[in-house]
Design a protein around this motif. Structure first.
Motif, mmCIF file in Angstrom:
data_model
loop_
_atom_site.group_PDB
_atom_site.id
_atom_site.type_symbol
_atom_site.label_atom_id
_atom_site.label_comp_id
_atom_site.label_asym_id
_atom_site.label_seq_id
_atom_site.Cartn_x
_atom_site.Cartn_y
_atom_site.Cartn_z
ATOM 1 N N ARG A 15 0.898 -0.841 -0.114
ATOM 2 C CA ARG A 15 0.189 0.015 -0.251
ATOM 3 C C ARG A 15 1.214 1.005 0.047
ATOM 4 O O ARG A 15 1.095 2.608 -0.564
ATOM 5 C CB ARG A 15 -0.969 -0.381 1.196
ATOM 6 N N ALA A 19 1.452 4.250 -2.622
ATOM 7 C CA ALA A 19 0.305 5.192 -2.705
ATOM 8 C C ALA A 19 0.683 6.792 -2.769
ATOM 9 O O ALA A 19 1.880 7.435 -3.344
ATOM 10 C CB ALA A 19 0.338 6.181 -0.957
ATOM 11 N N CYS A 191 -3.988 13.505 1.940
ATOM 12 C CA CYS A 191 -3.294 11.623 2.128
ATOM 13 C C CYS A 191 -3.732 10.594 1.790
ATOM 14 O O CYS A 191 -5.353 11.250 2.317
ATOM 15 C CB CYS A 191 -1.985 11.787 3.224
ATOM 16 N N GLU A 192 -3.190 9.670 1.171
ATOM 17 C CA GLU A 192 -3.800 8.305 0.771
ATOM 18 C C GLU A 192 -3.502 7.723 1.846
ATOM 19 O O GLU A 192 -4.959 6.934 2.439
ATOM 20 C CB GLU A 192 -3.283 8.073 -0.199
ATOM 21 N N ALA A 218 -8.603 8.336 3.881
ATOM 22 C CA ALA A 218 -7.400 7.545 3.970
ATOM 23 C C ALA A 218 -7.564 6.573 4.503
ATOM 24 O O ALA A 218 -8.050 6.233 5.750
ATOM 25 C CB ALA A 218 -6.509 9.240 4.806
ATOM 26 N N TYR A 219 -6.629 5.633 4.447
ATOM 27 C CA TYR A 219 -6.297 4.424 5.126
ATOM 28 C C TYR A 219 -5.574 4.733 6.116
ATOM 29 O O TYR A 219 -4.023 5.205 5.767
ATOM 30 C CB TYR A 219 -5.580 3.632 3.800
#
Ligand code: BV8
Length: 260
Positions: A15, A19, A191-192, A218-219
């Protein structure tokens, strides 16, 4: 490391590598493995000292010597410690990932000493002094300003000649530096992946950042041996010390992308 943990780190590394942008918020827990006490744990600072008596302007105006004694003790302690593998891993992530922003609540300068080149310091830096009145800043090597407090001799401001010098840190009830909070806010919003590392997520507005990131899609990853108010919101909670989890993330990234 057992199979399931390996899989968790590999999936997170994938990830992170894909990202577009990653934002990290660190707290005192990241520096604990360097020997810097945290605030709210059983052996934390706030169990020995009351923040109301030390980390706010009223306390400084009421008893500047007492506040200077406490910060001089903390400054001396922080001058003797070194970055730990968690700090070093964050400096490596800055190089390994496409877009990486490190936001810290810590005032100990250890992220910079570990090699992080772009650190957003929300709560200031204990190595700097500033004038309580004219807000002039004084770095440790500035010959004009006594950096240290000597018994019965409070450092005065050489610029305005009026104000008392104090550590350049944000106290309770004080606004955070505008540029830093704006930057942290916008990075959290876009942000991701957001990593909340070594913080009890108890002090605002810093504690709002992971919530803003999550709400914006986001994650959210939390790295903390304990649970916090943020844990139920996290997509992944790595219940590990940051000095273990962060190097494991770097290693998983380097395994996936040896060219990196
Ligand atoms: C402000 C710098 C506008 C100085 C610090 C009511 C509701 C909401 C907010 C408020 C409220 N009343 C007042 C407020 C605002 C207040 C606030 O949030 N209060 C809280 C207590 C409710 N905030 C402010 O005043 C801020 N300014 O809001 O201005 C305003 C003005 C007036 C009135 C209202 C608003 C300014 C806050 C900045 C204070 N300065 N530090 C200094 O260091 O001396 S705070 C200090 O504590 C830190 O900087 C950090 O931000 C904060 C939290 O500490 P953490 O870093 O999270 O550390 P902690 O010990 O708590 O947790 C460590 C964690 O690590 C633990 O979870 C532990 O399990 C974990 N851990 C341990 N080992 C490891 C580990 N993790 C990973 N690895 C390990 N090895």
């Amino acid at each position: 490391m057992e199979q399931q943990a390996r899989e968790t780190y590999r999936a997170l590394a994938e990830r992170l590598l894909s990202a577009g942008s990653v934002c990290v918020l660190t707290g005192a827990g990241v520096s604990k493995e360097s020997g810097v006490p945290t605030f709210r744990e059983a052996d934390g600072l706030w169990n020995k000292f009351r923040p109301e008596e030390l980390a706010n302007v009223e306390a400084f105006i009421r008893n500047p010597e007492r506040v200077w004694e406490w910060y001089t003790w903390r400054r001396d302690l922080m001058s003797k410690v070194s970055p730990n593998p968690g700090h070093i891993a964050l400096a490596e992530l800055e190089q390994l990932l496409k877009s990486f922003t490190l936001v810290t609540q810590n005032i100990d300068n250890l992220h910079r000493e570990a090699g992080s080149s772009d650190v957003v310091e929300l709560h200031g830096n204990i190595q700097r002094n500033k004038c309580q009145d004219c807000k002039s800043l004084f770095l440790p090597d500035d010959p004009r300003a006594a950096m240290q407090f000597r018994e019965g001799e409070l450092p005065g401001c050489p610029d305005c000649g009026k104000g008392l010098l104090r550590p350049d840190v944000v106290w309770f009830g004080e606004m955070l530096p505008e540029a830093e909070i704006q930057r942290a806010w916008s990075e959290a919003e876009q942000c991701e992946i957001f990593l909340s590392v070594g913080t009890s997520a108890a002090v605002y507005p810093a504690a709002a950042l992971p919530q803003i990131a999550k709400a914006a899609g986001a994650y959210l990853v939390e790295i903390n041996p304990d649970r916090t108010d943020l844990t139920p919101l996290a997509d992944v909670h790595l219940a590990e010390p940051s000095g273990v989890a962060l190097p494991a993330i770097v290693q998983a990234i380097q395994t996936l992308d040896p060219e990196n």
